[in-house]
Scaffold this motif. Structure first.
Motif, PDB file in Angstrom:
ATOM      1  N   ILE A 143       0.794  -1.194  -0.126  1.00  0.00           N
ATOM      2  CA  ILE A 143       0.088   0.095  -0.035  1.00  0.00           C
ATOM      3  C   ILE A 143       0.993   1.154   0.055  1.00  0.00           C
ATOM      4  CG2 ILE A 143      -1.568   1.452   1.586  1.00  0.00           C
ATOM      5  CD1 ILE A 143      -2.895  -1.132   2.265  1.00  0.00           C
ATOM      6  N   SER A 144       0.401   2.271  -0.793  1.00  0.00           N
ATOM      7  CA  SER A 144       1.151   3.502  -0.719  1.00  0.00           C
ATOM      8  C   SER A 144       0.001   4.659  -0.745  1.00  0.00           C
ATOM      9  CB  SER A 144       2.215   3.945  -1.801  1.00  0.00           C
ATOM     10  OG  SER A 144       1.440   3.763  -3.120  1.00  0.00           O
ATOM     11  N   LEU A 145       0.209   5.721  -0.148  1.00  0.00           N
ATOM     12  CA  LEU A 145      -0.835   6.725   0.186  1.00  0.00           C
ATOM     13  C   LEU A 145      -0.082   8.263   0.216  1.00  0.00           C
ATOM     14  CD1 LEU A 145      -1.157   4.655   2.981  1.00  0.00           C
ATOM     15  CD2 LEU A 145      -3.250   5.422   2.297  1.00  0.00           C
ATOM     16  N   LYS A 146       0.163   8.719  -1.210  1.00  0.00           N
ATOM     17  CA  LYS A 146       1.013   9.636  -1.444  1.00  0.00           C
ATOM     18  C   LYS A 146       0.513  11.035  -1.479  1.00  0.00           C
ATOM     19  CE  LYS A 146       4.686   6.806  -3.350  1.00  0.00           C
ATOM     20  NZ  LYS A 146       5.645   6.513  -4.537  1.00  0.00           N
ATOM     21  N   SER A 147       0.895  12.031  -0.992  1.00  0.00           N
ATOM     22  CA  SER A 147       0.418  13.352  -1.327  1.00  0.00           C
ATOM     23  C   SER A 147       1.867  14.607  -1.487  1.00  0.00           C
ATOM     24  CB  SER A 147      -0.353  13.917  -0.243  1.00  0.00           C
ATOM     25  OG  SER A 147      -0.788  15.272  -0.271  1.00  0.00           O
ATOM     26  N   PHE A 148       1.474  15.486  -2.034  1.00  0.00           N
ATOM     27  CA  PHE A 148       2.714  16.430  -2.098  1.00  0.00           C
ATOM     28  C   PHE A 148       2.994  17.102  -0.692  1.00  0.00           C
ATOM     29  CE2 PHE A 148      -1.091  18.723  -3.261  1.00  0.00           C
ATOM     30  CZ  PHE A 148      -0.907  19.903  -2.882  1.00  0.00           C
ATOM     31  N   ASP A 149       1.674  16.951   0.012  1.00  0.00           N
ATOM     32  CA  ASP A 149       1.646  17.687   1.324  1.00  0.00           C
ATOM     33  C   ASP A 149       2.121  16.705   2.396  1.00  0.00           C
ATOM     34  OD1 ASP A 149       0.524  20.006   3.099  1.00  0.00           O
ATOM     35  OD2 ASP A 149      -0.313  18.049   3.962  1.00  0.00           O
ATOM     36  N   VAL A 150       3.457  16.993   3.119  1.00  0.00           N
ATOM     37  CA  VAL A 150       3.775  16.220   4.165  1.00  0.00           C
ATOM     38  C   VAL A 150       3.089  15.811   5.093  1.00  0.00           C
ATOM     39  CG1 VAL A 150       6.059  15.996   5.358  1.00  0.00           C
ATOM     40  CG2 VAL A 150       6.226  17.001   3.254  1.00  0.00           C
ATOM     41  N   CYS A 151       2.334  16.766   5.686  1.00  0.00           N
ATOM     42  CA  CYS A 151       1.513  16.469   6.881  1.00  0.00           C
ATOM     43  C   CYS A 151       0.414  15.450   6.375  1.00  0.00           C
ATOM     44  CB  CYS A 151       1.070  17.654   7.436  1.00  0.00           C
ATOM     45  SG  CYS A 151       2.389  18.690   8.361  1.00  0.00           S
ATOM     46  N   THR A 152      -0.198  15.612   5.532  1.00  0.00           N
ATOM     47  CA  THR A 152      -1.368  14.679   4.915  1.00  0.00           C
ATOM     48  C   THR A 152      -0.584  13.406   4.766  1.00  0.00           C
ATOM     49  OG1 THR A 152      -2.251  16.644   3.975  1.00  0.00           O
ATOM     50  CG2 THR A 152      -3.022  14.196   3.129  1.00  0.00           C
ATOM     51  N   THR A 153       0.594  13.297   3.961  1.00  0.00           N
ATOM     52  CA  THR A 153       1.123  11.831   3.843  1.00  0.00           C
ATOM     53  C   THR A 153       1.474  11.303   5.054  1.00  0.00           C
ATOM     54  OG1 THR A 153       2.266  12.796   1.885  1.00  0.00           O
ATOM     55  CG2 THR A 153       2.976  10.841   2.895  1.00  0.00           C
ATOM     56  N   ILE A 154       1.994  11.916   6.391  1.00  0.00           N
ATOM     57  CA  ILE A 154       2.302  11.272   7.486  1.00  0.00           C
ATOM     58  C   ILE A 154       1.151  10.797   8.018  1.00  0.00           C
ATOM     59  CG2 ILE A 154       3.239  11.714   9.638  1.00  0.00           C
ATOM     60  CD1 ILE A 154       5.241  13.903   8.385  1.00  0.00           C
ATOM     61  N   GLU A 155      -0.325  11.678   7.982  1.00  0.00           N
ATOM     62  CA  GLU A 155      -1.225  11.299   8.715  1.00  0.00           C
ATOM     63  C   GLU A 155      -1.808  10.173   8.039  1.00  0.00           C
ATOM     64  OE1 GLU A 155      -5.928  12.939   9.955  1.00  0.00           O
ATOM     65  OE2 GLU A 155      -4.284  14.178   9.104  1.00  0.00           O
ATOM     66  N   ALA A 156      -1.691   9.986   6.633  1.00  0.00           N
ATOM     67  CA  ALA A 156      -2.613   8.984   6.057  1.00  0.00           C
ATOM     68  C   ALA A 156      -1.689   7.677   6.475  1.00  0.00           C
ATOM     69  CB  ALA A 156      -2.485   9.100   4.522  1.00  0.00           C
ATOM     70  N   TYR A 157      -0.277   7.528   6.213  1.00  0.00           N
ATOM     71  CA  TYR A 157       0.388   6.276   6.531  1.00  0.00           C
ATOM     72  C   TYR A 157       0.270   5.873   8.093  1.00  0.00           C
ATOM     73  CZ  TYR A 157       2.817   6.134   2.105  1.00  0.00           C
ATOM     74  OH  TYR A 157       3.161   5.978   0.748  1.00  0.00           O
ATOM     75  N   ARG A 158       0.152   6.978   8.851  1.00  0.00           N
ATOM     76  CA  ARG A 158      -0.063   6.330  10.204  1.00  0.00           C
ATOM     77  C   ARG A 158      -1.722   5.604  10.509  1.00  0.00           C
ATOM     78  NH1 ARG A 158       1.802  12.310  12.983  1.00  0.00           N
ATOM     79  NH2 ARG A 158       3.826  11.472  13.467  1.00  0.00           N
ATOM     80  N   ARG A 159      -2.506   6.258   9.718  1.00  0.00           N
ATOM     81  CA  ARG A 159      -3.944   5.861   9.733  1.00  0.00           C
ATOM     82  C   ARG A 159      -3.847   4.368   9.372  1.00  0.00           C
ATOM     83  NH1 ARG A 159      -8.905   9.921   9.113  1.00  0.00           N
ATOM     84  NH2 ARG A 159      -8.056  11.465  10.280  1.00  0.00           N
ATOM     85  N   ALA A 160      -3.149   4.291   8.006  1.00  0.00           N
ATOM     86  CA  ALA A 160      -3.064   2.944   7.451  1.00  0.00           C
ATOM     87  C   ALA A 160      -2.182   1.836   8.281  1.00  0.00           C
ATOM     88  CB  ALA A 160      -2.430   3.075   6.127  1.00  0.00           C
ATOM     89  N   SER A 161      -1.199   2.302   8.818  1.00  0.00           N
ATOM     90  CA  SER A 161      -0.453   1.360   9.773  1.00  0.00           C
ATOM     91  C   SER A 161      -1.392   0.699  10.881  1.00  0.00           C
ATOM     92  CB  SER A 161       0.577   1.993  10.288  1.00  0.00           C
ATOM     93  OG  SER A 161       0.501   2.896  11.143  1.00  0.00           O
ATOM     94  N   GLU A 162      -2.275   1.589  11.275  1.00  0.00           N
ATOM     95  CA  GLU A 162      -3.030   0.844  12.340  1.00  0.00           C
ATOM     96  C   GLU A 162      -4.142   0.001  11.859  1.00  0.00           C
ATOM     97  OE1 GLU A 162      -4.516   4.579  14.058  1.00  0.00           O
ATOM     98  OE2 GLU A 162      -2.682   5.101  15.233  1.00  0.00           O
TER      99      GLU A 162
END
Length: 335
Positions: A143-162
């Motif tokens: 899975i990957s969840l990429k955005s050009f916005d760093v904070c959005t990307t970090i939050e998305a990966y944190r949610r997915a990891s849970e």
């Protein structure tokens, strides 16, 4: 990711070999048509790294890429076709043991369905596609969840990891030109990797893809997740500095790149007498500058003072001595 026309086999093979030499472990190639899909087999026969086929819009290209020997597929949620077409790709991938990366990008999610590309929208988009794959018993998923916005990307990966145990491929998409993009990627990827989130990474730069590899290796090395042949540390300089640290450091790096050590080596180029001696002594080998000279340190001990004009040569002598010791110790161990 390669920047060549994948159907140009010679050019693509050449670029992949350069990327591999730079330290790249996985290469992704664009598959915009059948010619590109068919080229994968010939490219694989001439290269060693795993090849990921980047497929969009036409599920038949994904099937063709699998048949041609792609080691992995990358698809975007919702753009490969109907659910039945996605299932057909999943069945073919499962039969051949080919993983599928479901990659959501902020710029390409279905806004009529998910709204603005928030972290939650990226997660929902990915998992809707994942459920289609799972419905036919396919679970070899990345899975990957990429955005050009760093904070959005970090939050998305944190949610997915849970939410799952699937491997996560990290990246800041559309990060920009080499300098800005490397910094944005380091902030985003570094934050996640430091939390133990992420299994593979790609640094996305508007630059030669070799620069992506170099930036990625530096990010991993900074976190102790990958060893480099050498780490060069140098001071930022200040008004107390009385040697040309920048020129010396560049020359030392150039020489180390041309002839890297057998085992990881930390080399310090420091410019003044305040922190320089201590920091140089903490490295495997280093110099600390004075007025027109530098003190050479190795393994914590000061060896000698050297005129600035001879610093690089004398430092390289000591580095080469350590390299010979490394080689000798390897020979003794093997014997």
């Amino acid at each position: 990711m390669t920047t060549t026309d994948t159907s140009d086999i010679a050019a693509t093979v050449s670029q992949i070999r350069v990327l591999e030499s730079a330290g790249c472990d996985i290469v992704r190639v664009a598959v915009p048509n059948r010619t590109a899909a068919k080229a994968i087999g010939k490219i694989k026969s001439q290269t060693a790294v795993p090849i990921v086929a980047d497929v969009h819009f036409d599920y038949r290209l994904a099937l063709e890429a699998i048949e041609s020997g792609a080691d992995k597929l990358r698809i975007n949620p919702g753009n490969i076709g109907s659910k039945e077409k996605v299932k057909a790709v999943a069945r073919a991938a499962k039969e051949c043991g080919v993983p599928i990366r479901v990659g959501a990008n902020a710029g390409s999610i279905d806004r009529s369905k998910y709204g603005l590309p928030t972290a939650q929208a990226l997660v929902e988009s990915v998992f809707d596609e994942v459920r289609i794959l799972e419905s036919v018993g396919f679970e070899d998923i990345v899975i990957s969840l990429k955005s050009f916005d760093v904070c959005t990307t970090i939050e998305a990966y944190r949610r997915a990891s849970e939410l799952c145990d699937y491997p996560l491929h990290l990246g800041i998409t559309e990060a920009g030109l080499a300098w800005e993009g490397a910094i944005r990627s380091a902030v985003g990827l570094g934050a996640l990797l430091a939390e133990g989130i992420g299994d593979t990474i790609r640094v996305s730069l508007t630059a030669d893809p070799v620069e992506e590899v170099k930036a990625g290796i530096e990010i991993l090395a900074a976190l102790g997740l990958r060893h480099k042949p050498f780490t060069l540390i140098s001071c930022p300089t200040c008004g107390r500095c009385e040697i040309d640290v920048q020129a010396i450091a560049r020359e030392v790096r150039s020489r180390l790149e041309a002839s890297p050590p057998v085992k990881p080596l930390t080399v310090a180029v420091m410019g003044c007498v305040v922190n320089g001696p201590g920091e140089a002594s903490l490295a495997d080998i280093g110099i600390a500058g004075g007025r027109g000279f530098g003190a050479i340190f190795a393994k914590g001990l000061k060896l000698r003072n050297v005129p600035e004009s001879n610093l690089v040569e004398e430092l390289m002598k000591e580095i080469n001595r350590l390299k010979r010791e490394q080689t000798a110790s390897d020979v003794d161990f093997q014997a």
